[in-house]
Design an enzyme around this catalytic site. Structure first.
Site, PDB file in Angstrom:
ATOM      1  N   HIS A 171       0.328  -1.186   0.198  1.00 42.81           N
ATOM      2  CA  HIS A 171       0.168   0.182   0.296  1.00 42.81           C
ATOM      3  C   HIS A 171       0.822   1.202   0.001  1.00 42.81           C
ATOM      4  O   HIS A 171       2.355   1.367   0.146  1.00 42.81           O
ATOM      5  CB  HIS A 171      -0.404   0.249   1.415  1.00 42.81           C
ATOM      6  N   CYS A 172       0.545   2.351  -0.680  1.00 43.14           N
ATOM      7  CA  CYS A 172       0.258   3.692  -0.263  1.00 43.14           C
ATOM      8  C   CYS A 172       0.190   4.216   0.739  1.00 43.14           C
ATOM      9  O   CYS A 172      -1.146   3.807   1.364  1.00 43.14           O
ATOM     10  CB  CYS A 172       1.641   4.065  -1.340  1.00 43.14           C
ATOM     11  N   GLU A 173      -0.334   5.935  -0.510  1.00 43.65           N
ATOM     12  CA  GLU A 173      -0.938   6.395   0.721  1.00 43.65           C
ATOM     13  C   GLU A 173      -2.666   6.151  -0.025  1.00 43.65           C
ATOM     14  O   GLU A 173      -3.205   6.363   0.821  1.00 43.65           O
ATOM     15  CB  GLU A 173      -1.046   8.365   0.266  1.00 43.65           C
TER      16      GLU A 173
END
Length: 247
Positions: A171-173
């Protein structure tokens, strides 16, 4: 100096076999004779079907047959075609990736799939200042491709129990760019280490909505219990630096 933030929950004593180097990626390499695959169903109901190769190569007709078999499954198989995906998936932006909901990640973190999973690694692809401002408990911060190679491929994490799984969740933001790209990068590098379709990590997922959505729904699973956006005005210099390193 670059610093990796590694969860203490990731076992450091898990045997890590050496990575085979120098093999180019080849998604269309021959399948070994009578390679086992599993059709859709629960882990208890998986049934074996033989994929028969000629030992020297797989013709276009055979490849088409295999692709049709996979396409007709009720549930797509993981990357080495050995079994169906364990986690329930949701529709995401990239049809080539498997997305899970924040609720599914919370279920993994609380042990709902522990009878099937030996190692679950949450890879946070955000920049370190974002990670330090709040992250999923137990997540490891790997913002650059070289970080992923060092952490996951130099000494691969393999389940001690062959009946259990090692899953990776990226995941990222927002899980729109950095997380999905890193997921694809790991699969490509993993393919290059093996004869097709073998993989160190056949089961990869992307957290839909990223850390932002997960934090909004499950702040109790985050530490510190906060959310620092990538474009935070106090970290403009760090953003510029890491964007340059990511290119």
């Amino acid at each position: 100096c670059r610093q990796l933030f590694r969860s203490p929950s990731v076992p450091g004593s898990v045997p890590r076999p050496a990575v085979k180097q120098g093999q180019p990626p080849d998604r269309d390499a021959p399948l070994k004779a009578k390679q086992q695959r599993r059709v859709a169903g629960s882990p208890e109901q998986e049934a074996s079907v033989e994929l028969v190769g000629d030992g020297e190569g797989v013709g276009s007709a055979q490849l088409e047959k295999i692709e049709n078999l996979l396409a007709n499954d009720d549930q797509e198989l993981i990357g080495d075609f050995s079994k169906p995906h364990l986690l329930p998936t949701v529709k995401g932006k990239d049809q080539g990736l498997k997305y899970i909901s924040p609720g599914t990640l919370a279920a993994v973190l609380t042990g709902h799939f522990s009878s099937f999973i030996e190692s679950s690694i949450v890879v946070d692809c955000r920049y370190p200042y974002e990670y330090e401002g709040g992250h999923v408990k137990g997540a490891v911060n790997l913002p650059l491709q070289r970080d992923v190679e060092e952490f996951l491929l130099e000494q691969p994490i393999v389940p001690l129990d062959a009946s259990k799984r090692a899953i990776i969740i990226f995941h990222c933001e927002f899980s729109v760019e950095r997380g999905p790209k890193m997921c694809k990068f790991l699969r490509e590098r993993d393919r290059s280490c093996h004869e097709y379709p073998r993989l160190h990590y056949p089961e990869l997922y992307v957290l839909k909505g990223g850390y932002r959505e997960f934090f909004l729904q499950f702040p109790g699973h985050c530490e510190p219990r906060d959310y620092r956006p990538m474009e935070h005005p106090a970290f403009k210099e760090e953003l510029r630096k890491f964007r340059g390193q990511s290119r």
